[in-house]
Write a protein that holds these residues in place. Structure first.
Motif, short mmCIF file in Angstrom:
data_model
loop_
_atom_site.label_atom_id
_atom_site.label_comp_id
_atom_site.label_asym_id
_atom_site.label_seq_id
_atom_site.Cartn_x
_atom_site.Cartn_y
_atom_site.Cartn_z
N UNK A 184 1.88 5.90 -19.75
CA UNK A 184 3.08 6.37 -18.67
C UNK A 184 4.15 5.99 -17.87
N UNK A 185 3.97 4.94 -18.01
CA UNK A 185 5.48 3.59 -17.98
C UNK A 185 6.13 4.33 -19.14
N UNK A 186 5.68 3.99 -19.95
CA UNK A 186 6.71 4.31 -20.83
C UNK A 186 7.75 5.59 -20.93
N UNK A 187 6.71 6.85 -20.30
CA UNK A 187 7.65 8.09 -20.22
C UNK A 187 7.70 8.49 -19.38
N UNK A 188 7.76 7.78 -18.51
CA UNK A 188 8.29 6.98 -16.90
C UNK A 188 9.67 7.18 -16.92
N UNK A 189 10.93 8.27 -16.65
CA UNK A 189 12.44 7.82 -16.73
C UNK A 189 12.77 6.47 -15.90
N UNK A 190 13.91 5.60 -16.00
CA UNK A 190 13.78 4.41 -14.88
C UNK A 190 14.07 5.02 -13.76
N UNK A 191 13.57 4.18 -12.74
CA UNK A 191 13.78 5.06 -11.38
C UNK A 191 12.64 6.46 -10.90
N UNK A 192 12.13 6.52 -11.66
CA UNK A 192 10.33 7.05 -11.80
C UNK A 192 10.22 6.67 -11.24
N UNK A 193 8.71 7.00 -10.82
CA UNK A 193 7.65 6.55 -9.60
C UNK A 193 6.42 7.27 -10.50
N UNK A 194 5.45 6.47 -10.09
CA UNK A 194 4.02 6.30 -10.30
C UNK A 194 2.99 6.90 -9.64
N UNK A 195 1.94 7.68 -8.94
CA UNK A 195 1.43 8.11 -8.20
C UNK A 195 -0.04 8.28 -8.51
N UNK A 196 -0.49 7.55 -8.17
CA UNK A 196 -2.30 7.49 -8.68
C UNK A 196 -3.18 7.54 -7.55
N UNK A 197 -4.16 8.93 -7.08
CA UNK A 197 -4.48 9.53 -6.02
C UNK A 197 -5.80 8.90 -6.33
N UNK A 198 -6.52 7.83 -6.41
CA UNK A 198 -7.83 7.62 -6.29
C UNK A 198 -8.68 7.61 -5.67
N UNK A 199 -10.40 7.91 -5.92
CA UNK A 199 -11.29 7.04 -4.87
C UNK A 199 -11.01 5.91 -4.78
N UNK A 200 -11.51 5.43 -4.13
CA UNK A 200 -11.70 3.79 -4.03
C UNK A 200 -12.30 2.81 -2.78
N UNK A 201 -12.20 1.95 -2.64
CA UNK A 201 -13.56 1.13 -1.27
C UNK A 201 -12.12 0.97 -0.29
N UNK A 202 -13.73 1.48 0.42
CA UNK A 202 -14.13 1.82 2.02
C UNK A 202 -13.51 0.05 2.62
N UNK A 203 -13.04 0.20 3.58
CA UNK A 203 -12.66 -1.07 4.02
C UNK A 203 -13.59 -1.30 5.23
N UNK A 204 -14.40 -0.57 5.65
CA UNK A 204 -15.53 -1.05 6.79
C UNK A 204 -17.23 -0.82 6.30
N UNK A 205 -17.73 -1.79 6.46
CA UNK A 205 -18.75 -1.76 6.41
C UNK A 205 -19.90 -1.02 6.22
N UNK A 206 -19.43 -0.76 8.02
CA UNK A 206 -20.96 0.79 8.35
C UNK A 206 -20.17 2.09 7.52
N UNK A 207 -18.74 2.66 7.36
CA UNK A 207 -18.23 3.41 6.81
C UNK A 207 -18.92 3.53 5.13
N UNK A 208 -18.95 1.81 4.65
CA UNK A 208 -19.50 1.77 3.18
C UNK A 208 -20.60 2.92 3.23
N UNK A 209 -21.38 2.32 3.83
CA UNK A 209 -23.35 2.68 4.33
C UNK A 209 -23.25 4.36 4.08
N UNK A 210 -22.26 4.81 4.95
CA UNK A 210 -22.86 6.24 5.42
C UNK A 210 -21.52 6.76 4.00
N UNK A 211 -20.96 6.06 3.51
CA UNK A 211 -20.25 6.54 2.21
C UNK A 211 -21.18 7.17 1.04
N UNK A 212 -22.06 5.81 1.42
CA UNK A 212 -23.04 5.40 -0.23
C UNK A 212 -24.08 6.55 -0.12
#
Lengths: 202, 252
Positions: free
Chosen positions: B157-185
């Protein structure tokens, strides 16, 4: 995520308006794909308004990448319904504008001219007869509401004026104070004369 | 971290499989869910995925005339919006490794009348078939997790991006709260596969989804991976308590 939700709702309302008021397409044709950035001081929120030729797209942003950037409070933005006010608001320092002023004026003018033919739109769902009745009913309600508001205004005005008549006017108070002072002075004079007479008798 | 090991194995959910095998296994998952992908997204996220995608477009700085690559573009939610914003002078390429997803995406976008500035390319994100410095913006939404060699894909992706261009990665990640993690799991491992079973008659694909999310690099690790291949000014934004994260990086 709340700003995204609110903006999605505003976008959908605007897109509904454009469906119901097709004149908007003509009014906005010259600014197709141009970005207007609104920076709302009260909410610390920046968003971009873009007309694609078919619909509006509204996006939040944390950059300054638009063709025209307007920075103002919500109250000032609401005043923009009148395009003639833009330069006046800039002169008064209530509105900062960078970029293409014509873009702001075109949006302002187009959005202030939105006219939706409600009976026509309603007739798609209710039929002509029912649609006519509903719109007439709403118009009549609106007229009655306006009459009621006028009546309330008039009653409040009269009540306040009547109260002013009951209360003492400042001039009356001044006259009363002057009379009072004159009376006190006359009394003192009389007392003085009585004292002199008493002394002569004794 | 889901990285290829020395013996050329990788993760497929919680399973360790041969790196060559993973491509086919992921393909099977998406062949199976393609037809009901959109309805499942709405059901699983209660519609919130639309707001996550709005945030991605808002962070992209997209404007008229831009050339955009929407990787793992699936049913084309991002492509649709990008194509409206870039206009006739711009171009959006919807790329996906899975032909079933591409077909569903193409059909949906054509039904919406989005034609003219969209192209459809079946591709592997690890070896993008484009010249260097071709795109102003690259997005990959809910796709990087399924890529076998993520470092290779990010470098591509870096190779095909123009200089000045940007990459956006939208992806599932790690919840920042213990309670939310449990509910989410609990939601991910107990409710999600059941919804999958009822709607698509395929609970295994959604079991894989839950497992693959847990095996995906967390926010800081992914940011580091982007920096490793050359992206600058990298940052991420947690969405819905970190259930999803939007990473952004620039090429200069």
């Amino acid at each position: 995520m709340l700003p995204q939700l609110i903006i999605a709702l505003i976008e959908s309302v605007l897109n509904q308006a454009i469906k119901l008021s097709p004149q908007l397409h003509t009014d906005l044709s010259t600014i197709k794909h141009k970005k207007l950035q609104l920076s709302i001081k009260d909410w610390q929120l920046d968003f971009i308004l873009l007309y694609t030729g078919e619909k509006f797209i509204i996006l939040t942003t944390d950059e300054k990448l638009a063709d025209c950037i307007i920075c103002a409070s919500i109250d000032t933005l609401l005043e923009l319904k009148d395009p003639a006010k833009i330069t006046k608001l800039i002169r008064e320092g209530k509105l900062d504008l960078e970029g293409d002023i014509q873009l702001a004026q075109t949006y302002s003018s187009a959005l202030s001219k939105i006219e939706i033919d409600w009976p026509e739109q309603l007739s798609n769902y209710l039929g002509d007869g029912m649609s006519h009745r509903v719109t007439q009913g709403i118009k009549s309600l609106h007229t009655q509401q306006q009459k009621l508001v006028e009546k309330l205004k008039s009653t409040t005005k009269h009540t306040l004026q009547d109260e002013l008549k009951i209360a003492m006017h400042p001039i009356e108070l001044t006259i009363f104070k002057n009379d009072n002072r004159q009376l006190t002075s006359d009394l003192e004079l009389l007392e003085h004369r009585i004292n002199i007479l008493m002394q002569s008798v004794n | 971290m889901m990285k290829q090991t020395q013996d050329n194995t990788t993760h497929f959910g919680y399973k360790t499989v041969d790196a060559q095998e993973k491509v086919g296994m992921v393909a099977e998952v998406f062949h199976s869910v393609a037809a009901k992908y959109d309805i499942m997204n709405d059901l699983m996220s209660m519609g919130i995925h639309r707001l996550w995608k709005r945030q991605t477009i808002a962070s992209s700085g997209v404007r008229k005339g831009h050339k955009i690559l929407d990787l793992a573009g699936g049913t084309g939610d991002l492509t649709s919006k990008f194509s409206q914003i870039t206009g006739e002078t711009g171009q959006v390429i919807l790329g996906d490794i899975n032909d079933s997803m591409l077909k569903v995406g193409r059909e949906k976008l054509r039904d919406q009348g989005r034609v003219g500035n969209i192209e459809y390319v079946q591709l592997n994100a690890e070896a993008l078939p484009f010249p260097d410095n071709s795109f102003d913006i690259i997005t990959i939404a809910f796709g990087l997790r399924n890529v076998t060699d993520k470092d290779k894909a990010l470098a591509s992706m870096f190779r095909v991006l123009k200089p000045g261009g940007r990459l956006l990665v939208l992806e599932f990640s790690k919840p920042d709260n213990e309670l939310l993690t449990k509910v989410y799991d609990f939601y991910s491992f107990n409710i999600l596969p059941k919804i999958g079973s009822v709607v698509t008659n395929d609970s295994e694909s959604y079991q894989y989804l839950a497992e693959s999310i847990r095996m995906h690099p967390d926010q800081e690790t992914l940011k580091g991976m982007m920096e490793q291949v050359g992206f600058e000014q990298t940052s991420y934004q947690n969405l819905t308590g970190g259930i999803v994260a939007l990473h952004r990086g620039f090429k200069y």
